[in-house]
Design an enzyme around this catalytic site. Sequence first.
Site, short mmCIF file in Angstrom:
data_model
loop_
_atom_site.label_atom_id
_atom_site.label_comp_id
_atom_site.label_asym_id
_atom_site.label_seq_id
_atom_site.Cartn_x
_atom_site.Cartn_y
_atom_site.Cartn_z
N ASP A 140 -126.73 25.96 15.59
CA ASP A 140 -125.31 25.82 15.26
C ASP A 140 -124.43 26.08 16.48
OD1 ASP A 140 -123.09 25.47 13.65
OD2 ASP A 140 -123.74 26.89 12.12
N ASP A 163 -119.63 20.60 6.82
CA ASP A 163 -119.64 21.76 5.92
C ASP A 163 -119.13 21.37 4.54
OD1 ASP A 163 -120.77 23.52 7.64
OD2 ASP A 163 -118.91 24.45 8.29
C1 GLA Z 1 -121.39 26.71 10.21
C2 GLA Z 1 -122.37 25.74 9.62
C3 GLA Z 1 -122.72 26.19 8.21
C4 GLA Z 1 -123.29 27.58 8.25
C5 GLA Z 1 -122.29 28.52 8.90
C6 GLA Z 1 -122.90 29.88 9.11
O1 GLA Z 1 -120.14 26.62 9.61
O2 GLA Z 1 -121.87 24.45 9.62
O3 GLA Z 1 -123.65 25.29 7.64
O4 GLA Z 1 -124.50 27.57 8.96
O5 GLA Z 1 -121.88 28.04 10.17
O6 GLA Z 1 -122.03 30.75 9.74
#
Ligand code: GLA
Length: 764
Positions: free
Chosen positions: A479, A549
């Site tokens: 990420d 997300d």
């Molecule tokens: C990002 C990712 C999510 C999750 C969060 C965790 O927003 O896109 O899928 O992994 O971080 O903090």
Amino acid sequence: MGIRYLEKERLFVLDTPNTTYMIGIVSKEGFLGHLYYGKKLENVTGAMSLSRVNEPPYTPDTNDRDRGSFMDTFPFEYASTNVGDFRESALVVRDGNGHSAVNLKYESHSIEEGKNGLKGLPATFGEQGSVNTLKILCTDPETGLKAELSYSVFEDVDVITRNVKVVNETGDRVWIDKIMSMCLDMEGKSYDTLTLHGSWARERQEDRKTLGFGRFSIASLRGESSHQEQPFLALLEEGANDVAGEVYGFHFVYSGDFIAQVQKSQFGQIRVLMGIHPEYFCWELAPGEEFQTPEVVMVFSDAGVGKMTRNLHFLYRNHLIRNPWLHKERPILINNWEATYFDFDAEKLLQIAREGAKLGIEMLVLDDGWFGNRYDDNRALGDWIVNTKKLPGGLRKLTDELAKIGMKFGLWFEPEMISADSDLYRQHPDWAIQIPGRIPGRSRNQLVLDISRKEVRDYIMEQMFRVMDSAEIDYVKWDMNRPLTDLASAVLPGERQGELSHRYVLAMYEMQERLIQRYPALLLENCSGGGGRFDPGMLYYSPQIWCSDNTDAIERLKIQEGTALLYPLGCMGAHISACPNHIMGRNTPFETRAITALCGTFGYELDITRLSDEERHQIPTQIHIYHAFQELIREGIYYRNASYTKNHQYDCFQVNNKEATTVLIFFTQVLAEANMHSRFVKLQGLNTGKRYRIREVNLQKGDFMKDVENIVLKNTVSENMISEKMISENIVSGDILMNVGIQIMRLNGDFQARLYLLEQMDEG
Ligand code: GLA
């Protein structure tokens, strides 16, 4: 071999099955002119006239009095700077005196079989025979600066890729202030631009507008390709649509700051440029040193946007993604993020895993919050040590328990980041990117690590490897949750600070390369606050990227439509999540969420222990359907039939197998209408002379899975495998389906999705 040099004409001809690209060497001075890119030309006699140098102002060797007019109108293959071409420049190189004129002329060329990699950068590649490369060496005679323009012709997918390498043979130090990977001068015509814009939770939405005079650009200065603008630009001739008209597509294989620009000049001539954004960029080259740009993918379609899309899909599947999972069935995972956020312990995870295993889910992915004192998103990034209060016995204990129920395990990392509240920051505050004396801008309360420093990235990789080696880890979600700001590196000298953002991207590529080299079987999924770094560069390292997300099925229709405009469905991370949706607050039927996730990598992102029995019972059916159709979805040929973003009512696309004998249709009625009749949606790519059996795949009926099991076992979809009571059956000719459409019966209610299976009938 797709590349010819016609000596007499001084003409380069690059051919793919459906396109031709031509470059000419013009005048004694050796200006390199762009002559043509478009539909395949079988006979190129007279091509040199396309440069228009047989009319005023003529070339400078005929009429040096009007050199300025020549420079400002000639269709350059790679534009010059500060010598009379007032259109946008491609290369700006400054010398020690502060002079920055560049005027490139042809010097030599080579035509080579195959294609070399680009040092430190992701790049397309091909087996021997599938790609050949033209390299044209240009020089600026006044300074000795060299630029090598490379063109690789991928005949099997109708694509040409380009990149530029600058070599400092000036004998002195120089600074590159701007370097584009591609410059394309085109004849003036009425075009629309097509780009993808977005924001967090609303990535990659199509935007089409008429191109006027002046400059239009899309860009990122965020240190990543960004949620906001995709490194992609297409020019569509007036009236072009999904199935007809000329379309030029340009896509940048890079994951950092970029610009894609198109300029319509005073005479209506068009110049397209794509490359690293010059704004925060400056690169010092010592004598003898070289700079390699990332590459640009160019695709031309004479049959609308859809053909451009499919050629990009073929290119990425055959010549960009390297991961061994590319052509393999991806494990069905359940990710705990939306189920628990930071509030979990081993027992909670195991409850989810056990329930998931019972229903056919194959992997548990542990998202953010497993390390250091990471109880919320304000702290601990950089402290990659398992939190044994949450996970007593560490990851090993957890994976041992998972192994007992046959579950694989995946883990989340955010390796490029550091929290101010972390042991790492307390030890090494100078490891964060920040400008001394200026309070750095935080985002999600975190800072970015200066991974351009070798010791920083080595340290992070060691921490990651230690965790990875402590248990069986089959999957990693990498990420990156904030953009870069306050650009400054504690170790770069002042005159080199402009190198940081590109060095950062190169460092991130190097880290991902190290990870996949050390764990060759690893399934890597990239992510950046959802889909903030969804670009071709990242696909070189991971076969899939988390799309967004936003897991709401209806928002996903738009996001996935924009994503599939460029990327194969098998790259799109898509999961079923709980309702009301955490971002939208919207309720959608469980089947609709399943169908939307099925056209990506498929998985679950919810607390499965809290589902209703009715929903839980659907999961084995969904999983069987995934197993039955995942290969078709992953490897198939994608056609867009209707767009909810355009018609505001319904969405439809199809995936055909190569022979168009098996076809899946994904249909979603977003908004119901009063007194609605059935509607006909035109299909594409079918065999018009054949008949097709149309059946609806019923996701609600539990016993449907029995039939699908047969499909899985025999690895084929054929007659009688889906029991008749489960489906409505219809037989229609390919001709009708293509020219009139598939009849979709009226559906009751908003947000209703359906999956249809078409099989070509054996005419015996
Ligand atoms: C990002 C990712 C999510 C999750 C969060 C965790 O927003 O896109 O899928 O992994 O971080 O903090």
